[in-house]
Design a protein around this motif. Sequence first.
Motif, PDB file in Angstrom:
ATOM      1  N   GLY A  44       0.790  -1.234   0.000  1.00 15.44           N
ATOM      2  CA  GLY A  44       0.000   0.000   0.000  1.00 15.44           C
ATOM      3  C   GLY A  44       0.811   1.267   0.000  1.00 15.44           C
ATOM      4  O   GLY A  44       0.283   2.354   0.246  1.00 15.44           O
TER       5      GLY A  44
ATOM      6  N   SER B 225      -2.411  -5.724   1.731  1.00 16.36           N
ATOM      7  CA  SER B 225      -2.672  -4.313   2.018  1.00 16.36           C
ATOM      8  C   SER B 225      -2.337  -3.503   0.776  1.00 16.36           C
ATOM      9  O   SER B 225      -1.186  -3.486   0.329  1.00 16.36           O
ATOM     10  CB  SER B 225      -1.811  -3.846   3.198  1.00 16.36           C
ATOM     11  OG  SER B 225      -1.731  -2.427   3.223  1.00 16.36           O
TER      12      SER B 225
ATOM     13  N   ASN C 163      -3.652   0.255  -1.603  1.00 19.02           N
ATOM     14  CA  ASN C 163      -4.473   1.461  -1.625  1.00 19.02           C
ATOM     15  C   ASN C 163      -4.803   1.946  -3.027  1.00 19.02           C
ATOM     16  O   ASN C 163      -5.432   2.988  -3.198  1.00 19.02           O
ATOM     17  CB  ASN C 163      -3.781   2.576  -0.838  1.00 19.02           C
ATOM     18  CG  ASN C 163      -3.733   2.273   0.652  1.00 19.02           C
ATOM     19  OD1 ASN C 163      -4.743   1.936   1.252  1.00 19.02           O
ATOM     20  ND2 ASN C 163      -2.551   2.365   1.241  1.00 19.02           N
ATOM     21  N   ARG C 164      -4.388   1.193  -4.031  1.00 21.30           N
ATOM     22  CA  ARG C 164      -4.740   1.483  -5.426  1.00 21.30           C
ATOM     23  C   ARG C 164      -4.640   0.185  -6.208  1.00 21.30           C
ATOM     24  O   ARG C 164      -4.117  -0.811  -5.716  1.00 21.30           O
ATOM     25  CB  ARG C 164      -3.813   2.563  -6.013  1.00 21.30           C
ATOM     26  CG  ARG C 164      -2.327   2.280  -5.789  1.00 21.30           C
ATOM     27  CD  ARG C 164      -1.461   3.390  -6.328  1.00 21.30           C
ATOM     28  NE  ARG C 164      -0.092   3.263  -5.864  1.00 21.30           N
ATOM     29  CZ  ARG C 164       0.954   3.841  -6.450  1.00 21.30           C
ATOM     30  NH1 ARG C 164       0.764   4.583  -7.520  1.00 21.30           N
ATOM     31  NH2 ARG C 164       2.162   3.675  -5.953  1.00 21.30           N
TER      32      ARG C 164
ATOM     33  N   ILE D 107      -6.801  -1.992  -6.814  1.00 22.32           N
ATOM     34  CA  ILE D 107      -7.367  -3.033  -5.951  1.00 22.32           C
ATOM     35  C   ILE D 107      -7.744  -4.281  -6.745  1.00 22.32           C
ATOM     36  O   ILE D 107      -7.478  -5.407  -6.308  1.00 22.32           O
ATOM     37  CB  ILE D 107      -8.590  -2.497  -5.189  1.00 22.32           C
ATOM     38  CG1 ILE D 107      -8.236  -1.208  -4.428  1.00 22.32           C
ATOM     39  CG2 ILE D 107      -9.129  -3.558  -4.239  1.00 22.32           C
ATOM     40  CD1 ILE D 107      -7.101  -1.348  -3.446  1.00 22.32           C
TER      41      ILE D 107
ATOM     42  N   THR E 133      -7.770  -1.877   2.259  1.00 29.44           N
ATOM     43  CA  THR E 133      -7.169  -0.556   2.153  1.00 29.44           C
ATOM     44  C   THR E 133      -7.046   0.090   3.532  1.00 29.44           C
ATOM     45  O   THR E 133      -7.717  -0.321   4.483  1.00 29.44           O
ATOM     46  CB  THR E 133      -8.010   0.355   1.249  1.00 29.44           C
ATOM     47  OG1 THR E 133      -9.327   0.476   1.811  1.00 29.44           O
ATOM     48  CG2 THR E 133      -8.130  -0.224  -0.155  1.00 29.44           C
TER      49      THR E 133
END
Length: 197
Positions: free
Chosen positions: A20, A59, A61-62, A64, A76
């Motif tokens: 992430g 984990s 954050n983009r 996905i 996230t």
Amino acid sequence: MAATPSMSPHQQLDAIILAGGEGRRVGGRDKGLLDWQGKPLIAWVIECIAPQVKQVYISANRNIEAYAAFGYAVHTDQSNDFRGPLAGIAACAAHCSSDWVLVVPCDCPALPNELAEKLLATAVSESLEASYAVDEARAHFLCAVFQKQALEGLKTRLQGDDLSVKGWLKTLRCKPTAFAGMKDAFLNLNTLESKRR
């Protein structure tokens, strides 16, 4: 119930793969999805880690959907402001069901096959809350095993200013586990230059 040495590692461990990050050292690109020797970095890490644990969580954050395509649950960060590795661990830890949790980064494609077993043996035998890997060159604070119960304090930790993994480990009952002669196993491809080697 705490883990016991008689149980095999995969029966008592979940794993969190940290993917992430912001990718600042690779020009803002999504590091876990960068190609290395024909496969995304995270694919190598999954191959190393999945046989050692009961369940894997990612984990991210983009991208996905790209991470979910590897067949494991993706979680996230719980806040929008980037809070580093501890935020990724906290986001996944809430879903882990095992007593122990292995944490590894997405950019170490050659991790040892006995990583979980050795880290867990140290933690259990010495009644620790955590143990991290060390080799002859340095400590690897993001290659570590934690009692799941110890991860519950991360929510409070994330409200403070010290978000370093090393700083957090100092607050736990924690000792290193030596991986002698295995420096190459912890090869960390965190820059574009290192990927070209």
